[in-house]
Every structure is written in C-alpha cells, then in structure tokens.
Design an enzyme around this catalytic site. Structure first.
Site, PDB file in Angstrom:
ATOM      1  N   GLY D  10       0.811  -1.226   0.000  1.00 66.02           N
ATOM      2  CA  GLY D  10       0.000   0.000   0.000  1.00 66.02           C
ATOM      3  C   GLY D  10       0.838   1.267   0.000  1.00 66.02           C
ATOM      4  N   ARG D  72       0.647  -5.730  -5.196  1.00 62.15           N
ATOM      5  CA  ARG D  72       0.674  -6.705  -4.103  1.00 62.15           C
ATOM      6  C   ARG D  72       1.072  -8.091  -4.621  1.00 62.15           C
ATOM      7  NH1 ARG D  72      -1.202  -4.163   0.438  1.00 62.15           N
ATOM      8  NH2 ARG D  72      -2.569  -2.381   0.092  1.00 62.15           N
ATOM      9  N   THR D  73       1.774  -8.102  -5.764  1.00 63.16           N
ATOM     10  CA  THR D  73       2.201  -9.361  -6.364  1.00 63.16           C
ATOM     11  C   THR D  73       3.140 -10.126  -5.436  1.00 63.16           C
ATOM     12  OG1 THR D  73       2.052  -8.322  -8.527  1.00 63.16           O
ATOM     13  CG2 THR D  73       3.383 -10.344  -8.384  1.00 63.16           C
ATOM     14  N   GLY D 105       4.760  -8.674   4.535  1.00 63.49           N
ATOM     15  CA  GLY D 105       4.709  -9.663   3.476  1.00 63.49           C
ATOM     16  C   GLY D 105       5.893  -9.531   2.539  1.00 63.49           C
ATOM     17  N   ASP D 128       0.984   1.610   9.632  1.00 62.20           N
ATOM     18  CA  ASP D 128       0.426   1.280  10.954  1.00 62.20           C
ATOM     19  C   ASP D 128       1.499   1.201  12.038  1.00 62.20           C
ATOM     20  OD1 ASP D 128      -1.981   1.036   9.663  1.00 62.20           O
ATOM     21  OD2 ASP D 128      -2.108  -1.144   9.834  1.00 62.20           O
ATOM     22  N   ARG D 163     -22.464  16.905  20.377  1.00 55.35           N
ATOM     23  CA  ARG D 163     -22.580  15.629  19.691  1.00 55.35           C
ATOM     24  C   ARG D 163     -21.357  14.763  20.006  1.00 55.35           C
ATOM     25  NH1 ARG D 163     -22.822  16.834  13.468  1.00 55.35           N
ATOM     26  NH2 ARG D 163     -24.993  17.485  13.776  1.00 55.35           N
ATOM     27  N   MET D 170      -6.628   4.458  10.648  1.00 51.24           N
ATOM     28  CA  MET D 170      -6.053   3.196  10.208  1.00 51.24           C
ATOM     29  C   MET D 170      -5.420   2.447  11.383  1.00 51.24           C
ATOM     30  SD  MET D 170      -4.579   3.869   6.427  1.00 51.24           S
ATOM     31  CE  MET D 170      -3.399   4.960   7.146  1.00 51.24           C
ATOM     32  N   ARG D 266     -21.875  10.524  15.633  1.00 58.96           N
ATOM     33  CA  ARG D 266     -21.528  10.460  14.219  1.00 58.96           C
ATOM     34  C   ARG D 266     -20.186   9.788  14.010  1.00 58.96           C
ATOM     35  NH1 ARG D 266     -24.561  14.515  11.497  1.00 58.96           N
ATOM     36  NH2 ARG D 266     -26.644  14.263  12.401  1.00 58.96           N
ATOM     37  N   ARG D 275      -2.897   7.918   4.117  1.00 58.80           N
ATOM     38  CA  ARG D 275      -1.713   7.213   3.611  1.00 58.80           C
ATOM     39  C   ARG D 275      -1.189   7.768   2.293  1.00 58.80           C
ATOM     40  NH1 ARG D 275      -2.824   1.325   3.890  1.00 58.80           N
ATOM     41  NH2 ARG D 275      -0.596   1.365   3.525  1.00 58.80           N
TER      42      ARG D 275
END
EC number: 2.7.1.11
Lengths: 342, 342, 342, 342
Positions: D10, D72-73, D105, D128, D163, D170, D266, D275
């Site tokens: 990503g 993402r191969t 990965g 992340d 509210r 993420m 909400r 990202r």
C-alpha cells in the site's frame, strides 16, 4: 493557431496553474498548439523556447513557481528587442499570438507591443493585489493565508512573554495583504502604505492593548510610511540610527515602540515565503480560470486586453484602462478594519 | 441598544468570527451591548442566554465552531414558540434586536418573524454556498481548501497503484464544493447535483484517463444523481445490491466503475472534516466583515434583510429575495470545468 | 500533594501540552492538586500564582504558548530570591513540589535549588534540541516542520528565477533544526554551528548546483560561523561592510555568495514563526507524556531529576548529568547529510 | 554495482524519499548505478524496469506516492516467479542487488529469496507502525499528523452541537495511529485492536464526558473489536442489523452509542487520506536516512537484513528477527493514555 506563453516578474503562486489552464483549454476547445517562452520577455527577445504540451502541464495546478522561468527583462531593451524584432522571432517560431502573464510593467509592455501590431493578451499577476481592474489576482489569497498562519504562530509567543510582535508582510504600494491577514489574524493595528501613521498613534494602540492585559500584535506592509518621517527615512531609507537601512520597516518601528512604551517589541519580516510554494485552492481555481479565459481572448482577438475577475466571473478589460490606477486600500475598507485597532 | 446573536444549523468555519466581528463593531462603533442566545432558535424560545462581551470573543476569529452552540430547532414549533412568545422573551431579557446566523431555513424563519414585527437581521451561513444572493458564504472557502488537500493526498495513492479514486465532498443540492475542489485538485471528472450523468459517461471519462496512462481521480457531490437511476436508488437510496444504502453516492459508484472498467476503484467520503475546525484566512475576513455589517444593518433597522458579499463589498438584501433561488452551478461554470474532464 | 508548575525561557510549542498532561495525570492517578506559577521563576520568587485545575487545561494539547506566562528571571537574583525565600513562598501557598519546565538555565537553577533542599523536578524545553540527555525535546519537531514548509515554498521561487536562496533557521549552538529541515527540504548545503565552513566551500556547493542547471537552496543555523572570520565578524558580529550587523548570518552570507558566484542570492530569516503556534501531533504526544512522567517523578520524589525521551520511552535522568553536555550534531549525522550537498 | 529498487504494498508517505536517499547516496558515496523495478515484485518477476538516475529523483523527498508504482504481487506466484527465474531476470538486466521497500509480506518474501541466494536488503514500510524491530516506520508520523488535524476539526463540530464524534483511523492489527492521534487530539477514549472493550465501557466514557458538559470525541482503530461480539460481527463483519457490513467499525459503534446514551453520535472514517500525499518533515528525514542506510547495507552485503530506527540511529536487523513479532501497543503505553479517558 500556435500560442506562446510567458511568465514575467516575481514569483507568484498560481503561475503554473494559469499555464496549465491555458494549455488544456486551448488543446481541447480550440485544437491549438502551445510553445513555452523561457524567462519572461527575454525568451521572446532572444528566442528561448520550450515544448509545452498536455504532458508538460501534468500536475501543475498545485505546483508553485513557473516551469517557464521568469525574469525582469524589458522587451524594449537590448539586442533584438522591440516590436519588429519580436515579431520576427515569433514568425520564425511560428507563434501566432502570445499570452503574457505578469504585473503592471509586463502588462504595460504588452500593451505597447500590441499598439505596434503584435498579438498579445495579458494575465494580471500581482501578489500585492494592486491592479484595480480585477477584484483579486491569483497568488494574493495564498499570500494572505501564509501571512495569517505566521501571525497565528507569533501571537502565542507574544502572549507567553507579554511582548509586542510586529509582523511585516508584502505590499510595496498597497496594503491588501496586511489588511486581510491582519483582520484574519486579529491584529491590534494594521499599518498600510495608504495610511501613514505617527509613531505616537502606533504606540497609543500598543499601550491600549497592553492596558487591557493583552500582548499587542501589529501587521505592517513593507511599504508603510511613518507620518512624521520623510520617505528617505522610513521607506527605503535610513534606519533609526540614520544609517542606510538594510532591514524592513518593522525593524525600524520595533525599537521605537519598545523605547517609547517600555514593552519588549520584536519585528518579524515574513519575506519570500509569502510568494512561493503551492497555491491555495482558491488561487488554483482563479488561476486556472484566468488561463482558460486568456485562450478565449486570443481566439476573440482581444489584443491588448487582459483577463480579470469581477464578482464570480472572468471578464476581459483593456490593459490601458486596467493599468491606469493602483488598487489601493479604500478609506471604507481601512475604516472597517480600524474599528478593531487598539 | 442590546443585540442578541444566535447561530443555527450545521457547523461552519467562521461562525465565531461573525460573532466576534459583530460584538467588536457594535461595542466600539455604536456602544451597543450584546447577549448570546444559546443553541439557535431554541435559546430564543426557551430563554437560554449567555454573557457576550468583548472578553468573550477574544481569539475567536481563528476558532472553529460556535461558542453559542447550535441546534435545528424551529422557532414556530413547541412551547413558547412563535413571534409573540419570542417577543416576550426578548423583552424580558431586554433584547432590542437579533442577529440570526444560519442557512436557508433559519433565514426564512427570521423573515417570517420580522413579518410579524420582530427586529431581526440575518447572516447567511451555508457551507455548500447554495444561497444565490451572496457571491460566497463563509465556510465555503475552508471546505474547498480541506477537500482539495484531501484530493491532493488521494491522488498520489491513485498514481502509485494505478487505481481510480472517487472522492465524495459535501453539496446536497448544489455542486460548488465539488466544482472548486475538483478544479483545484485537477480532477478528471466532477459530478454535481445540477448535472446528472450516466454511469456510461463516467466510465468513459475513467477509461480515457487510464488510456493516457494516468490514474483517474473523480470528485462527486454527495447530492449527485446517476442519470439512469431514480432518486430512490442513487440519492438516499438503494445501494448497488438493492439494499437500503448506508454510505454515500461515491460508495455506490465505485463498485460500478470497477465492474465496468476493470480498474480498481475506491470511494472516500470526506464527511464532517469539511465543516469543522479553524477557518481559512479568507473565511475569517469574510465572516468578520459580515458580522460587522450585520450590526450596521441593525442600526439601519433593516429588519428582514441579510448581509451578503457582492464582488468585494458587503451589501444588504431582503431575505425574501435572497431565499427565492438556490445558487446552482451554472451551465457556463460547469462547461468551463468540463473542458478538463477525461 | 499540591504541585506548582512553572514555564521559563523562550516560547516553545508543547508547553501547554506538558501542563495539561501533568494536571490530568496528577488529578486522576494521584488525586493531587495543582497551582500555576506565573511567568517562570519570577512567579515563584514574587508569589504570583493562578488557579490550575482540570477546567483550566481544557483544549490545551493543541494550543501554542503557555497559559502560565514565561520570563527569563533567575531565581537567585533580586528581592525574595534564593532557596530559603522560595521555600517560604511555597509553604505559604501550600506547594509541596514544583515542576519546572525550561531550558538549560532553568534546569541548572532547579538543580541548585534542589541541592538546597527544594522539591523540584524538571521538564526539558529546548526548541534547538540541544540537551544531550533526551533523544528529542518537544517543540523541535514543530520547528522542523515549519522550517521545512518554508524551504519548500522558497524553493519554487529559487527555481523560477534561477536564484540562490539562503534560509536561516534557529539553532544558536547546535544545528539540529538546520540538519533536519535541510534534509527534509532537499537543501544543497546545510551550515551548522558544529561545522564552520569557508565562503569558498559554500560557493563551490552553490556553483556545483548551478552547473547542474538547478537553483541552489542553502539552510543555515543562526549560530553558524564562517571558518575564515573571527567570531566578531560572523557571529553577532560585524556585517560585510564592517558595520555592527543587525541581521542574521544568512544576511551576511547572501551578498558574499552573490558577489563571488554572480548568482543572485537572497536571505530569508525565518525567526520567531518557528517557535510559536500550535504544536505538531508529534510534539503534543511527547509533551503530554513528559508532563505525565514529571508527575510520576514527583511522586517518586526524584528531586533534581528531569524527564527525558530515550527511544520510545520516557525516563528520568539527573539534571546534573543531563546538562553536562550539549547535544551537538555528530560528525556521523553531518557526514550522512553532507552526501547530499552540492 | 547496479542496484534495483522496488516498492511493494500500500501507499505510504516517504516511499519516494527512500528511493531518492538511496540513489543519491549510492551515486555519490559508492559510484553505484540504479535501476527502477516497476510495480513491486511484479516488475522483478516480469522484467519491468525504468531508468533511475540522479535526475529521476529530483524533488522526490517531498512528493507522496512512489514513482516506481506498487502492487501486491507475490514473487513466488505465477509465470517466471520464484528465486531462480528472478535471478535470471536480474542477471539479464545486470542487477547485482535489490532494495525491497515494503511491509511484512514483502520483507518475508525478501528473506525467503535471500535464503535461496538472492542479494536483497529490505526497508520496512508500514503506515500502521506494526513492525517491532524499528522504533518508528516512515509514513506513520504523517498519518498521525493528518488524523490529528481531522480530529481537531471534528471536535469543534462536536462542541457546537453537543454531539459525540467517533473518528476511525487506520490500524488493522495495532493501534498506534489511534493512540498517538488520540493523545494529540485530546480524545476522550482511544479504542485499539490490542484492547477490546465492551460497548458498556465505551458508553460509560461517553456519558462521563457529557456529564462534565463536554462533547465526547472517540478515536478508534479500524481493527478494534468490541469485547462482547465475535470477530464476525465487529471486525469485517456483520453490522448492527446483522447484514454484511460495508462500513468501518466506527459506523457500527456510533448508532450503538447513540441508542444507549441518547447522545447524537456520528462516525467519520478517515480512510485513504491518511496514507497519501506529501510526507511530513519527520518522515522525509527518516525515509531519506533509511534509503541511505539500505545502500550501506548492500555494500556491507547484509542480505536478508533490513534497516531500522533505534533511538536516533539507523541500524540493520535480520528480517527473520524483525518479522517475528507485531509491534503492538503495550499495556504500559495504553495505560498511560487511558488516564485521560472519560
């Protein structure tokens, strides 16, 4: 139709967006070709050109600066200058018309050249917003946003130290950047070229703010003049010690304020950061629309005119009319802001 | 003169700047007092007030939200509602006139109340910029800047993955936020409520971009309608699987685009981030000026009118006239932008 | 336990976040009370206090400046100064311990006072990141982000005009802000106090960049020294014309570069904008954690120690150890960056 | 030495800065050449390459995305996959070693390939921040800054309307973005995957905030699980009406909070804006340093290792060690933040 584009004078956020708007509109609506003229009038005089197609303008709406380069060359000075030579250079390159993006000097030169028969339309570029024929010029909004962010930052330091902050923004002849960023930043006084003030008046505002328990923040245009000093002193000018002054007007005023009020005072000259970098969304939209309208003006053969914003619409106006008056801060707009002073 | 101020309806960057502008102008130019009315019309109906003096508005030009609170209460509904009761509440609190800051519903209510003899002037508040009587409303500029920054960010991801990004911005009935942020962000199509399009047309634009080796970025107003679907499906509506749809229109379109073009497509709904937080400098200036002008309108006894931007000036217009028409994206402005599609 | 908090020295984004972190942690984890000490050590010497409860710190994580005010007062100088008087003042106010947030001078004073029996823990505050005992100090990250944004903006102007831009950032004794903002901004040379350079070397870098067809951007710490000049000239110092210099080191170097290379060169002194305003998220987190850890240190009775970041954890270190060495830019970090010069 | 570079997985702000750092360091310190491998492992398997010289990386430190493209191969799947084929492709292109920039990965695949004899070093990429071997990974800081700005904006709307705002950031398996942006934004609860909570607990926090007269702001990681629900419901999952859920966890929680507490609630899913786009200065510096260190690792022949940040230094660690554990939010860091909840 093959159209040349040039950018002239100081940097201004949105130049690239004008170029992109013109090239995309011209290519799609009129099937016209473009050629980039390098470094302002110099490229047109000396025949420096660059490729300018759809691919060249990719991603340009958000990119600061100008891919064409700029200069302050006068098209009437030096070898190969003047309308006849320029027409020859245009003919040799196959350029039918020119879109000239620049400030008052550039536009005036463009008008003179069109009077001599050249096919030129103008796009006004002035970070100071000093051209009366357009409500706003691109770049001005970005400059105001940058100046306002700086004022916001300087304010917390003023508050923490009980200090007076004097923020100098651009504006050589007109005070629009100071007026708008000062209102937006909640300045306690806004000093503009159109409204000379005495150091006594300035110190009165500063002391009034201090007496309310707050830290004074003043915004001053680079072209502001102290009422009691001649232009020699305050403008470009002598410093407080009667030496040729290197710094800005804020650096002249800060020690005067400190000496008279006893409040620690600091000057900050924002400088070139106000005129570079990515344009705001507002300026991207305005610049894109101006670039597109300039191509329309070319196909309408409105030589000697420039594109301008009126309300929410883009119009064309004669450069001769547009450059007659400076767009000064009006008394009404100054009075409106001055309610907040002190 | 004691003036009450209320803010009504959804959040909008600049509400606090309007309040500050009014309080400072009123205090200094007219020596008037102010009282804060809590939570929109509800505070006026139920008599919820708060102190609102110079000190209360310190630093408010750059602060998002509204210190008065807001609600969607209708001044004609519920106990103590209606003009007579409200006039009594005003009298009890010593309020001579009210400045009501709100959208079409608020302004229409304000007009009805002034028809019944109440002294109210309005300040238009619409993030969507859907009121025809003002060139721009405060908050709109901030929303466009935020949306444009998001589009800039999403574009790099689109490019890295060769993916289609569909960015959903606010705009229930009019497409101004989409139009401006889409132009500023260099979108390959802008989908607005005023111009329904077929999914075929959208996919054509997407494929044309892909065929030029680029990653398509689309901007869509929340209120956009697909031409081939009834309002039930596309608006508020059924999703692509004929279930009651929870998400936005972008979440309906993305899988349709992916299925038809084979290009991986992602929807991003920007949502409430567009309508909160610190206002841009542009909106601070506009909101401050509107707040000041609203006080002038009070002293000019222009009951039933609202303040509005025309060109670079603030005027007053009758609310009755101002709310007759939506400020829709015109065909000319859409066509101007559409030159860049595909 | 009643804990006093003071902030001392120059402004720094995150001061308020430290205060908030301490007050919330102390109130919730230890049921302790707090009192605000006004204007640094001055408030402790002169007995200027303010309420400091949960309500006072609302929203402070994102607010620049310090609600306590600051000063550069020395707790050993003037009436009522010195440990015995200060202890009496603390007793009179019921203050059991003090959290002192400040730079090297503040921390050294805190250590001396704890040697005399006072209960004080420190929180290091240095925008320049010049304290060796902590990986980073709060405020530094914000300063680097602001400087980098300015460099990004100045670069487009450099490119448009083929001009050399010399950007002066903070850093009196150490070059961390220049090193990080220079790397982030893609500077062609980074001039830091730890590494004096000759004007010849600087011009060599500038010319090498120009020869590759690019516009040179240099970042210089305010405390940088030219190798060939004595401190008198380059530091605080004489200007290029042997007059007492008012401006920064960049304003000394720019005309020298222009004269020697023939490349139009402009200095921009970023100044106080780097040390005011809202902290970055990084600094808010770091400052909040430091404030919390300072309260832990109080309850652990670690008098004379300060909190510090090591890796991802907050530790306590003895102030005596922490202030022995300046956190200078190491040769390794300089060499790492210097690969990109020229 | 000719080094290939690939980016996989990503988007992440700083990818281009890693590439630039590697190319400039390699060219200048080792006189090595580079070749760009297109679209992650796919380019290495299918032999898609692009020129990658000094000129290609100009201005890349501040540009989001990756000029190399990503995918993402899996390098072990499909035609021409696997170590032997890849080695042949490298040989054919003259590539001596590969720098692979990617997440867990990608790094695991790189390790397997080096076990089979290929010369690969890794650069960890995880928005992340879920890799235990590095203090922070590039892109994380930018994501936290963007999320924090969004929280700041949403807060004013929460306050104006009384509210509850639930902001989804993420973090699929670890809660670092939520933890840091929540602390920075002053959230009243932070919900992370490492710490499942019951809806009762969440509502207790919400009501406690409301009872203090404030508007609750909650930050939740996309991977957060409600304690009382199975993974099927809360994770990826069924919605509150037992339908396959399209939206994020925040969209599940918001109606539950509203129903139980009566407070209008909400959800806002920040999504991909976190990202993409220009990296923060912090991430530019970190990414540049990692890219440079990766080249050092190549020349040190540290195949199967990756570069990592420890404190303020860049080290190399074995990928096998680095990918053994997720970098989870520790109990200590969670407890530290939880002091501020409610």
């Amino acid at each position: 139709m093959k159209i040349g584009i040039l950018t002239s004078g100081g940097d201004c956020p949105g130049l690239n967006a004008v170029i992109r708007g013109a090239v995309l509109k011209g290519g799609r609506a009129y099937d016209s070709e473009f050629v980039g003229i390098r470094n302002g009038w110099r490229g047109l005089v000396q025949g420096e050109f660059m490729k300018l197609d759809r691919h060249s303008v990719r991603g340009l709406s958000r990119q600061g600066g100008t891919i064409l380069g700029s200069s302050r060359t006068n098209p009437y000075e030096g070898e190969n200058a003047g309308p006849e030579n320029i027409q020859k250079t245009m003919d040799a390159e196959g350029i039918d018309a020119v879109i000239a993006i620049g400030g008052e000097g550039t536009l005036t030169a463009a008008r003179r050249l069109t009077d001599a028969g050249l096919k030129i339309v103008g796009v006004p570029k002035t970070i100071d917003n000093d051209l009366a024929a357009t409500d706003y010029s691109f770049g001005f909004n970005t400059a105001v946003e940058i100046a306002t962010e700086a004022i916001d930052r300087l304010r917390t330091t003023a508050d923490s130290h009980g200090r007076c902050m004097i923020v100098e923004v651009m504006g050589r002849h007109v005070g629009w950047i100071a007026l708008h960023s000062g209102m937006a930043g909640g300045a306690h006084a806004i000093l503009v070229p159109e409204q000379p003030q005495t150091i006594e008046q300035i110190c009165e505002w500063v002391e009034s703010v201090r007496d309310r328990g707050r830290a004074p923040v003043l915004v001053v245009s680079e072209g502001f003049l102290l009422a009691e000093m001649g232009e020699a002193h305050s403008h470009k000018g002598l410093d407080a010690f009667n030496r040729p002054r290197l710094g800005g007007i804020s650096e002249l005023i800060a020690p005067m304020v400190e000496e008279r009020t006893g409040i620690e005072s600091r000057a900050t000259v924002l400088g070139h950061t106000q005129r570079g970098g990515a344009p705001s969304a507002y300026d991207r939209v305005l610049a894109t629309r101006l670039g597109m309208a300039a191509v329309d003006a070319v196909f309408d053969e409105k030589w000697g005119s420039m594109v301008a914003l009126k309300g929410t619409d883009i119009h064309t106006v004669s450069i001769a009319d547009a450059t007659m008056d400076l767009n000064r801060v009006t008394q009404a707009r100054y009075d409106e802001a001055a309610v907040l002073f002190g």
